[in-house]
Motif scaffolding. Sequence first.
Motif, mmCIF file in Angstrom:
data_model
loop_
_atom_site.group_PDB
_atom_site.id
_atom_site.type_symbol
_atom_site.label_atom_id
_atom_site.label_comp_id
_atom_site.label_asym_id
_atom_site.label_seq_id
_atom_site.Cartn_x
_atom_site.Cartn_y
_atom_site.Cartn_z
ATOM 1 N N ALA A 1 44.623 43.392 37.664
ATOM 2 C CA ALA A 1 43.473 42.651 38.169
ATOM 3 C C ALA A 1 42.939 43.305 39.445
ATOM 4 N N ILE A 2 43.854 43.703 40.323
ATOM 5 C CA ILE A 2 43.448 44.358 41.575
ATOM 6 C C ILE A 2 42.766 45.689 41.287
ATOM 7 N N ALA A 3 43.272 46.415 40.310
ATOM 8 C CA ALA A 3 42.639 47.681 39.919
ATOM 9 C C ALA A 3 41.226 47.431 39.409
ATOM 10 N N GLY A 4 41.039 46.355 38.647
ATOM 11 C CA GLY A 4 39.716 46.011 38.148
ATOM 12 C C GLY A 4 38.761 45.639 39.256
ATOM 13 N N ILE A 5 39.262 44.912 40.259
ATOM 14 C CA ILE A 5 38.435 44.540 41.412
ATOM 15 C C ILE A 5 38.028 45.792 42.182
ATOM 16 N N ALA A 6 38.987 46.693 42.386
ATOM 17 C CA ALA A 6 38.698 47.937 43.115
ATOM 18 C C ALA A 6 37.669 48.778 42.374
ATOM 19 N N ALA A 7 37.772 48.852 41.046
ATOM 20 C CA ALA A 7 36.842 49.649 40.253
ATOM 21 C C ALA A 7 35.445 49.054 40.254
ATOM 22 N N HIS A 8 35.380 47.740 40.366
ATOM 23 C CA HIS A 8 34.080 47.056 40.383
ATOM 24 C C HIS A 8 33.245 47.485 41.580
ATOM 25 N N GLY A 9 33.881 47.527 42.743
ATOM 26 C CA GLY A 9 33.217 48.051 43.935
ATOM 27 C C GLY A 9 32.232 47.128 44.616
ATOM 28 N N GLY A 10 31.880 46.008 44.011
ATOM 29 C CA GLY A 10 30.926 45.090 44.622
ATOM 30 C C GLY A 10 31.612 44.004 45.427
ATOM 31 N N ALA A 11 30.828 42.983 45.773
ATOM 32 C CA ALA A 11 31.366 41.877 46.554
ATOM 33 C C ALA A 11 32.408 41.099 45.748
ATOM 34 N N VAL A 12 33.385 40.573 46.458
ATOM 35 C CA VAL A 12 34.463 39.786 45.865
ATOM 36 C C VAL A 12 34.432 38.403 46.509
ATOM 37 N N THR A 13 34.634 37.377 45.708
ATOM 38 C CA THR A 13 34.678 36.013 46.237
ATOM 39 C C THR A 13 36.094 35.469 46.150
ATOM 40 N N VAL A 14 36.604 35.013 47.276
ATOM 41 C CA VAL A 14 37.895 34.324 47.321
ATOM 42 C C VAL A 14 37.594 32.858 47.597
ATOM 43 N N ASP A 15 37.850 32.032 46.604
ATOM 44 C CA ASP A 15 37.582 30.595 46.684
ATOM 45 C C ASP A 15 38.926 29.886 46.846
ATOM 46 N N LEU A 16 39.230 29.481 48.069
ATOM 47 C CA LEU A 16 40.536 28.869 48.316
ATOM 48 C C LEU A 16 40.648 27.466 47.715
ATOM 49 N N PRO A 17 39.647 26.592 47.863
ATOM 50 C CA PRO A 17 39.778 25.273 47.231
ATOM 51 C C PRO A 17 40.043 25.360 45.724
ATOM 52 N N ALA A 18 39.350 26.275 45.045
ATOM 53 C CA ALA A 18 39.530 26.440 43.596
ATOM 54 C C ALA A 18 40.689 27.360 43.249
ATOM 55 N N GLN A 19 41.227 28.053 44.249
ATOM 56 C CA GLN A 19 42.300 29.032 44.057
ATOM 57 C C GLN A 19 41.911 30.064 43.001
ATOM 58 N N ARG A 20 40.789 30.727 43.284
ATOM 59 C CA ARG A 20 40.245 31.682 42.311
ATOM 60 C C ARG A 20 39.594 32.860 43.031
ATOM 61 N N VAL A 21 39.795 34.051 42.482
ATOM 62 C CA VAL A 21 39.094 35.259 42.928
ATOM 63 C C VAL A 21 38.108 35.622 41.828
ATOM 64 N N SER A 22 36.859 35.905 42.192
ATOM 65 C CA SER A 22 35.862 36.206 41.170
ATOM 66 C C SER A 22 34.939 37.339 41.591
ATOM 67 N N LEU A 23 34.293 37.936 40.572
ATOM 68 C CA LEU A 23 33.320 39.005 40.772
ATOM 69 C C LEU A 23 31.963 38.537 40.251
ATOM 70 N N ALA A 24 30.925 39.235 40.667
ATOM 71 C CA ALA A 24 29.565 38.864 40.261
ATOM 72 C C ALA A 24 29.352 39.005 38.760
ATOM 73 N N ASP A 25 30.170 39.823 38.090
ATOM 74 C CA ASP A 25 29.999 40.011 36.643
ATOM 75 C C ASP A 25 30.656 38.911 35.814
ATOM 76 N N GLY A 26 31.221 37.911 36.490
ATOM 77 C CA GLY A 26 31.803 36.776 35.783
ATOM 78 C C GLY A 26 33.309 36.810 35.640
ATOM 79 N N ARG A 27 33.925 37.938 35.870
ATOM 80 C CA ARG A 27 35.389 37.997 35.785
ATOM 81 C C ARG A 27 36.016 37.186 36.915
#
Length: 205
Positions: free
Chosen positions: A127-153
């Motif tokens: 998952a971290i490799a995928g985030i690094a390859a994406h290269g764009g902004a990353v969202t860390v949502d603590l209340p939802a306990q979720r990391v997401s990318l603009a492409d929907g992953r």
Amino acid sequence: MIPFTVLTATAAPLIRDNIDTDAIIPSREMKSTGKTGLADGLFSAWRYLSPGGRDPDPAFVLNQPAYADARILLGGVNFGCGSSREHAVWALAEYGIRAVIAPSFAPIFAGNCTRNGIVPVVLPADAIAGIAAHGGAVTVDLPAQRVSLADGRAWPFDIGAEAKAMLLEGLDAIDLTFKHRADIAAFQAADRKARPWIYLGETKA
């Protein structure tokens, strides 16, 4: 401490296993016991061209223009291992890092993160490799306990209830204890009746 809810920011990939606290803030950079004045020494052995110098190494990720505003760090296995020095987390926080995403953390380092406003997010290495390859902004949502990318992953992550509460409310360990003031006062009142001899030297208000 500044509360953490949702952060969308650049994530800098520093995906190396066993990044220890001496790499995060070398001992020669720890010139005081305070929480400030440490950002310049963050990753100094890797960030600068010579030990003790301040000439940036253009090859180091945090010196690259694409990651100049990074507030999220992507790491490898066992991030924050080595000594228990809290200065490592203080240096990250002063630099502006609010979340570190890694496959695993040294337990003391992870605890220091939650006590200083940094979210230690555990995700699988792929998952971290995928985030690094994406290269764009990353969202860390603590209340939802979720990391997401603009492409929907998106990837869920676990965090302890106490650590989550501390981060969401901006509490340190003392603040967390103070939330139980009423219970502490009630215990002391009951104990004063049960064992009055313990309080013989106490000055009455």
